[in-house]
Design a protein around this motif. Structure first.
Motif, PDB file in Angstrom:
ATOM      1  N   ALA A  58      10.665  -3.531  -1.697  1.00  0.00           N
ATOM      2  CA  ALA A  58       9.774  -2.937  -2.992  1.00  0.00           C
ATOM      3  C   ALA A  58       9.338  -1.586  -2.365  1.00  0.00           C
ATOM      4  O   ALA A  58       9.210  -0.807  -3.317  1.00  0.00           O
ATOM      5  N   MET A  59       8.819  -1.535  -0.993  1.00  0.00           N
ATOM      6  CA  MET A  59       8.200  -0.280  -0.740  1.00  0.00           C
ATOM      7  C   MET A  59       9.547   0.666  -0.521  1.00  0.00           C
ATOM      8  O   MET A  59       9.334   1.786  -0.826  1.00  0.00           O
ATOM      9  N   ILE A  60      10.717   0.333  -0.273  1.00  0.00           N
ATOM     10  CA  ILE A  60      11.547   1.290   0.085  1.00  0.00           C
ATOM     11  C   ILE A  60      12.090   1.868  -1.308  1.00  0.00           C
ATOM     12  O   ILE A  60      12.462   3.084  -1.556  1.00  0.00           O
ATOM     13  N   SER A  61      12.097   1.022  -2.248  1.00  0.00           N
ATOM     14  CA  SER A  61      12.492   1.132  -3.658  1.00  0.00           C
ATOM     15  C   SER A  61      11.745   2.655  -4.039  1.00  0.00           C
ATOM     16  O   SER A  61      12.172   3.467  -4.746  1.00  0.00           O
ATOM     17  N   MET A  62      10.377   2.457  -4.024  1.00  0.00           N
ATOM     18  CA  MET A  62       9.341   3.512  -4.371  1.00  0.00           C
ATOM     19  C   MET A  62       9.552   5.004  -3.219  1.00  0.00           C
ATOM     20  O   MET A  62       9.459   6.035  -3.948  1.00  0.00           O
ATOM     21  N   ILE A  63       9.943   4.493  -2.247  1.00  0.00           N
ATOM     22  CA  ILE A  63      10.129   6.027  -1.315  1.00  0.00           C
ATOM     23  C   ILE A  63      11.322   6.504  -1.690  1.00  0.00           C
ATOM     24  O   ILE A  63      11.341   7.808  -1.889  1.00  0.00           O
ATOM     25  N   ILE A  64      12.347   5.713  -2.086  1.00  0.00           N
ATOM     26  CA  ILE A  64      13.529   6.542  -2.421  1.00  0.00           C
ATOM     27  C   ILE A  64      13.583   7.175  -3.740  1.00  0.00           C
ATOM     28  O   ILE A  64      13.943   8.466  -4.011  1.00  0.00           O
ATOM     29  N   SER A  65      12.949   6.639  -4.770  1.00  0.00           N
ATOM     30  CA  SER A  65      12.657   7.370  -5.962  1.00  0.00           C
ATOM     31  C   SER A  65      11.663   8.311  -5.821  1.00  0.00           C
ATOM     32  O   SER A  65      11.870   9.703  -6.503  1.00  0.00           O
ATOM     33  N   SER A  66      10.508   8.512  -5.094  1.00  0.00           N
ATOM     34  CA  SER A  66       9.566   9.445  -4.916  1.00  0.00           C
ATOM     35  C   SER A  66      10.281  10.425  -4.134  1.00  0.00           C
ATOM     36  O   SER A  66      10.027  11.827  -4.620  1.00  0.00           O
ATOM     37  N   VAL A  67      11.040  10.279  -2.888  1.00  0.00           N
ATOM     38  CA  VAL A  67      11.638  11.352  -2.448  1.00  0.00           C
ATOM     39  C   VAL A  67      12.533  12.292  -3.242  1.00  0.00           C
ATOM     40  O   VAL A  67      12.588  13.164  -3.033  1.00  0.00           O
ATOM     41  N   ALA A  68      13.513  11.337  -3.988  1.00  0.00           N
ATOM     42  CA  ALA A  68      14.333  11.944  -4.894  1.00  0.00           C
ATOM     43  C   ALA A  68      13.665  12.892  -6.044  1.00  0.00           C
ATOM     44  O   ALA A  68      14.053  13.933  -6.406  1.00  0.00           O
ATOM     45  N   SER A 104      -4.728  13.097 -11.016  1.00  0.00           N
ATOM     46  CA  SER A 104      -3.737  12.801  -9.858  1.00  0.00           C
ATOM     47  C   SER A 104      -4.197  12.495  -8.690  1.00  0.00           C
ATOM     48  O   SER A 104      -3.747  11.405  -8.005  1.00  0.00           O
ATOM     49  N   VAL A 105      -5.626  13.199  -8.389  1.00  0.00           N
ATOM     50  CA  VAL A 105      -6.025  12.660  -7.156  1.00  0.00           C
ATOM     51  C   VAL A 105      -6.660  11.218  -7.202  1.00  0.00           C
ATOM     52  O   VAL A 105      -6.596  10.513  -6.221  1.00  0.00           O
ATOM     53  N   LEU A 106      -7.077  10.926  -8.357  1.00  0.00           N
ATOM     54  CA  LEU A 106      -7.827   9.860  -8.445  1.00  0.00           C
ATOM     55  C   LEU A 106      -7.072   8.560  -8.437  1.00  0.00           C
ATOM     56  O   LEU A 106      -7.077   7.355  -7.905  1.00  0.00           O
ATOM     57  N   THR A 107      -5.599   8.893  -8.750  1.00  0.00           N
ATOM     58  CA  THR A 107      -4.726   7.732  -8.516  1.00  0.00           C
ATOM     59  C   THR A 107      -4.406   7.107  -7.152  1.00  0.00           C
ATOM     60  O   THR A 107      -4.062   6.275  -6.839  1.00  0.00           O
ATOM     61  N   PHE A 152       0.887  -1.358   0.024  1.00  0.00           N
ATOM     62  CA  PHE A 152       0.054   0.084   0.026  1.00  0.00           C
ATOM     63  C   PHE A 152       0.736   1.256  -0.232  1.00  0.00           C
ATOM     64  O   PHE A 152       0.663   2.153  -0.855  1.00  0.00           O
ATOM     65  N   VAL A 153       1.919   1.186   0.886  1.00  0.00           N
ATOM     66  CA  VAL A 153       2.742   2.430   0.845  1.00  0.00           C
ATOM     67  C   VAL A 153       3.559   2.788  -0.290  1.00  0.00           C
ATOM     68  O   VAL A 153       3.442   3.726  -0.686  1.00  0.00           O
ATOM     69  N   GLY A 154       3.775   1.504  -1.021  1.00  0.00           N
ATOM     70  CA  GLY A 154       4.613   1.539  -2.176  1.00  0.00           C
ATOM     71  C   GLY A 154       4.002   2.130  -3.381  1.00  0.00           C
ATOM     72  O   GLY A 154       4.205   2.994  -4.097  1.00  0.00           O
ATOM     73  N   VAL A 155       2.592   1.852  -3.387  1.00  0.00           N
ATOM     74  CA  VAL A 155       1.513   2.363  -4.565  1.00  0.00           C
ATOM     75  C   VAL A 155       1.252   3.818  -4.155  1.00  0.00           C
ATOM     76  O   VAL A 155       1.231   4.324  -5.088  1.00  0.00           O
ATOM     77  N   PHE A 156       1.365   3.959  -2.707  1.00  0.00           N
ATOM     78  CA  PHE A 156       0.566   5.293  -2.657  1.00  0.00           C
ATOM     79  C   PHE A 156       1.801   6.324  -3.113  1.00  0.00           C
ATOM     80  O   PHE A 156       1.370   7.357  -3.301  1.00  0.00           O
ATOM     81  N   VAL A 157       2.929   5.917  -2.737  1.00  0.00           N
ATOM     82  CA  VAL A 157       3.969   6.861  -2.550  1.00  0.00           C
ATOM     83  C   VAL A 157       4.481   7.093  -4.334  1.00  0.00           C
ATOM     84  O   VAL A 157       4.581   7.985  -5.066  1.00  0.00           O
ATOM     85  N   ASN A 158       4.149   5.866  -5.046  1.00  0.00           N
ATOM     86  CA  ASN A 158       4.005   5.908  -6.498  1.00  0.00           C
ATOM     87  C   ASN A 158       3.158   6.935  -7.016  1.00  0.00           C
ATOM     88  O   ASN A 158       3.264   7.662  -8.035  1.00  0.00           O
TER      89      ASN A 158
END
Length: 271
Positions: free
Chosen positions: A153-163, A267-270, A11-17
């Protein structure tokens, strides 16, 4: 407990994405202007197509890897990873060439106008370069989740999104690069994601390893990957064309600002 163990990081990974598109639109809308925001919204269907190919290979590879791990066929799982990885690279190059050659008709068909074309074109020119980063990064991250490493996998998305957030702020506000800055921020963050997942599959943390001898096209595995990934791929492609048609109608009956407003809603719908 097992469901929660996998649900929370997924959930966190998809949310951050989902924040990828939102953050770009926030910075562009506030830092560049409404027409630029409308230009980026025109690119949304194009991004859906890129993601569709990532889903085709990523979901297909992930499911096959999971099945083989369940059958304790480690060798076959690693062969699937190798074939999937090479397939990601080949497909990425093909998409890059097609998009580059057909860039103008694609933008026009998805709703760009004289006022927004330059913004959309500037953004797409740079995003095209990052297609391999996007396809490989998202696809392999899906395989990481499929091998049972949902937290990584979650950490992957967090790193990319924060960057992406940090680079958006630097490129758009500090350097005044406009939509080009947003595009550069996106492809650099995608590159970081790709490097991170590749390092994972060469590290001790991974269940399966990406080995040079397995990076080859196995026709049987390709058929399995495509047969499973075709359903989400088709849904994503259909969504892209629906969005493109919607943009054209919004231009006709509401103008560029209507396209930009719809981009905000998407964007909001995602989420």
């Amino acid at each position: 407990r097992l469901m929660l163990k996998y649900f929370v990081p997924a959930f966190v990974g998809v949310f951050v994405n989902a924040l990828y598109n939102i953050v770009d639109r926030i910075f562009i809308g506030q830092g560049v202007g409404a027409e630029a925001l409308s230009g980026i919204s025109v690119i949304f269907p194009v991004m859906l197509i890129m993601m569709a190919f990532g889903m085709l290979i990523g979901i297909g590879s992930g499911v096959i890897v999971s099945i083989n791990l369940g059958k304790r066929e480690m060798k076959r799982a690693e062969q699937t990873l190798g074939t999937g990885f090479l397939l990601m690279l080949v497909v990425s190059v093909i998409i890059m060439i097609v998009f580059y050659v057909l860039k103008v008709p694609i933008l026009n068909s998805f709703g760009s106008t004289q006022e927004t074309f330059n913004y959309a074109n500037d953004y797409l020119d740079i995003i095209i370069i990052g297609i391999p980063f996007m396809v490989v990064g998202f696809s392999l991250n899906n395989v990481i989740r499929s091998e049972g490493n949902a937290r990584i996998a979650m950490i992957s998305m967090i790193i990319s999104s924060v960057a992406n957030v940090i680079l958006d702020a630097v490129f758009i506000y500090k350097l005044g690069m406009g939509v080009k800055g947003a595009a550069y921020a996106t492809i650099i963050s995608m590159f970081l994601l790709m490097v991170w997942v590749l390092i994972h599959f060469r590290s001790s943390r991974s269940v399966i390893k990406l080995k040079g001898k397995n990076i080859r096209i196995d026709k049987e595995i390709v058929v399995e990957i495509v047969s499973i990934g075709m359903a989400p791929f088709s849904m994503q492609i259909a969504s892209s064309f629906v969005q493109g048609l919607l943009n054209k109608k919004l231009i006709l009956y509401g103008g560029d600002l209507a396209v930009g407003a719809m981009g905000i809603l998407n964007s909001v719908l995602t989420l």
